[in-house]
Design an enzyme around this catalytic site. Sequence first.
Site, short mmCIF file in Angstrom:
data_model
loop_
_atom_site.label_atom_id
_atom_site.label_comp_id
_atom_site.label_asym_id
_atom_site.label_seq_id
_atom_site.Cartn_x
_atom_site.Cartn_y
_atom_site.Cartn_z
N CYS A 1 0.39 3.23 3.47
CA CYS A 1 0.80 2.70 4.77
C CYS A 1 2.13 3.34 5.22
CB CYS A 1 0.94 1.17 4.72
SG CYS A 1 -0.61 0.29 5.01
N ASN B 1 -13.17 10.02 -1.32
CA ASN B 1 -13.71 9.08 -2.29
C ASN B 1 -13.56 7.72 -1.65
OD1 ASN B 1 -14.72 9.72 -4.73
ND2 ASN B 1 -12.79 9.52 -5.84
N HIS C 1 -8.42 7.30 3.54
CA HIS C 1 -7.78 8.55 3.14
C HIS C 1 -8.77 9.47 2.44
CE1 HIS C 1 -7.74 6.37 -0.69
NE2 HIS C 1 -7.55 7.53 -1.31
N CYS D 1 0.83 -1.22 0.00
CA CYS D 1 0.00 0.00 0.00
C CYS D 1 0.86 1.26 0.00
CB CYS D 1 -0.90 -0.01 1.23
SG CYS D 1 -1.75 1.55 1.49
N HIS E 1 -7.03 1.93 1.91
CA HIS E 1 -6.44 2.62 3.08
C HIS E 1 -7.25 3.90 3.35
CE1 HIS E 1 -2.81 3.20 5.71
NE2 HIS E 1 -3.50 4.32 5.87
N GLN F 1 -8.82 13.57 0.19
CA GLN F 1 -7.98 14.46 -0.61
C GLN F 1 -8.40 15.91 -0.40
OE1 GLN F 1 -6.97 13.42 -4.66
NE2 GLN F 1 -8.13 11.52 -4.52
N HIS G 1 -4.41 0.32 8.01
CA HIS G 1 -4.88 0.07 6.64
C HIS G 1 -6.29 -0.52 6.59
CE1 HIS G 1 -4.16 -0.96 2.34
NE2 HIS G 1 -4.81 -2.08 2.60
N SER H 1 -8.74 4.41 -5.40
CA SER H 1 -7.64 3.54 -5.83
C SER H 1 -7.12 2.65 -4.72
CB SER H 1 -6.51 4.42 -6.34
OG SER H 1 -6.06 5.28 -5.31
P1 H2U Z 1 -8.31 8.20 -4.50
O1 H2U Z 1 -8.66 8.88 -3.20
O2 H2U Z 1 -9.32 8.48 -5.55
O3 H2U Z 1 -8.01 6.77 -4.32
O4 H2U Z 1 -6.94 8.84 -4.97
C1 H2U Z 1 -5.73 8.68 -4.26
C2 H2U Z 1 -4.77 9.78 -4.68
O5 H2U Z 1 -3.46 9.39 -4.31
C3 H2U Z 1 -4.75 10.03 -6.18
O6 H2U Z 1 -5.11 11.38 -6.41
C4 H2U Z 1 -2.55 9.87 -5.26
C5 H2U Z 1 -3.30 9.78 -6.58
O7 H2U Z 1 -2.85 10.76 -7.47
N1 H2U Z 1 -1.32 9.07 -5.19
C6 H2U Z 1 -0.14 9.67 -4.78
O8 H2U Z 1 -0.13 10.87 -4.51
N2 H2U Z 1 0.98 8.91 -4.63
C7 H2U Z 1 1.05 7.57 -4.96
O9 H2U Z 1 2.09 6.96 -4.78
C8 H2U Z 1 -0.13 6.90 -5.52
C9 H2U Z 1 -1.41 7.69 -5.56
#
Ligand code: H2U
Length: 348
Positions: free
Chosen positions: A55, A155, A168, A52, A166, A170, A115, A163
Amino acid sequence: MTNFNIEDHPHRRFNPLTNDWVLVSPHCAKRPWQGQVEKIVTEELPVYDPECYLCAGNERAGGKHNPQYKGTFVFTNDFSSLLTDSPEGIVDEGNLFQAKSETGICKVICFSEDHSLTIPEMQVEDIRKVVDVWCEEFAELGKNEMINYVQIFENKGAIMGCSNPHPHGQIWSSSSVPTEPEKESKTQKEYFEKHGTTLLGDYLKAELVKKDRILVENEHFVALVPFWAVWPFETMIISKRPVQNIALLTDAEKTSLADIYQKLTIRYDNLFEVSFAYSAGLHQAPTDGKDYPEWHLHMHFYPPLLRSASVKKFMVGYEMLASPQRDITAEQAAQRLRDLSDVHYKKV
Ligand code: H2U
Ligand code: ZN
């Protein structure tokens, strides 16, 4: 001819926050359903996943390593949709071809080092830490000359395009006020100028009298299914006191926000006994330094599930071409959510 009854007959409902309309077809909710209804067996996640990128201690894209954090952790998105240093400019070839450069800062917030957790499975005191990070980030980004709007969102769930399980969220902050908050800014301003009170303050007062769309209430916040909901189980959290942004909340209000965020999402998980996917986010006043007495802090939850752990609502056909539509009424959705336990199904 029988009299029009909003619980039985097709109608359109008005959203005063966006000036949009939604078509409601209550008679359709009564049609039989022969599709899937089985529960989804979700596998338990580990508290730490070596694969992950969120993590503690793990590597992210681009080779950066997360620290050994406990609780929350914020970093600048490695694939930011907005950049601080993009050149300024416009394209203006008459009315038909217009473009403007846009700058901003995008961040990712890990809600917990664990996680396996999600908001409804976290303790209120730990969700409070998430609220505190929102406040800090809002204040810091909002102070930035370049930033005029801070969009905090979450999201959740693979079906929302999330994606990573975990926990989280934004933050995308930008030099322009984006489309949705811009619409709400206009409607709230018009309302405030006419009535001297906030649109959502008056709406909330009326809903607290009617009671049929209220789900959860604590000392400082109310969670409800808005009258104009589009998604089957769409909800809003509205502050009882009109405040322009989260940084203006008192200590007790911040804990109440964490509490109602948890209580609402527990009900969501309990609905189909599955980790309930949604996109949720705060709407608050722009951060361009002006005063926005009309702005009333709230949070929207847009979940896609309709009928079971796997059957989601599709916004297609008529909805893409004409208008959003729903079958189950806001009142029926509210009653279903209200009647659920406030203890998470995994904990009973
Ligand atoms: P979601 O909340 O939609 O899963 O998006 C996760 C964000 O994490 C996504 O905007 C970022 C992606 O650009 N990300 C990073 O900043 N670093 C990483 O190593 C993978 C994903
Ligand atoms: Zn809003």
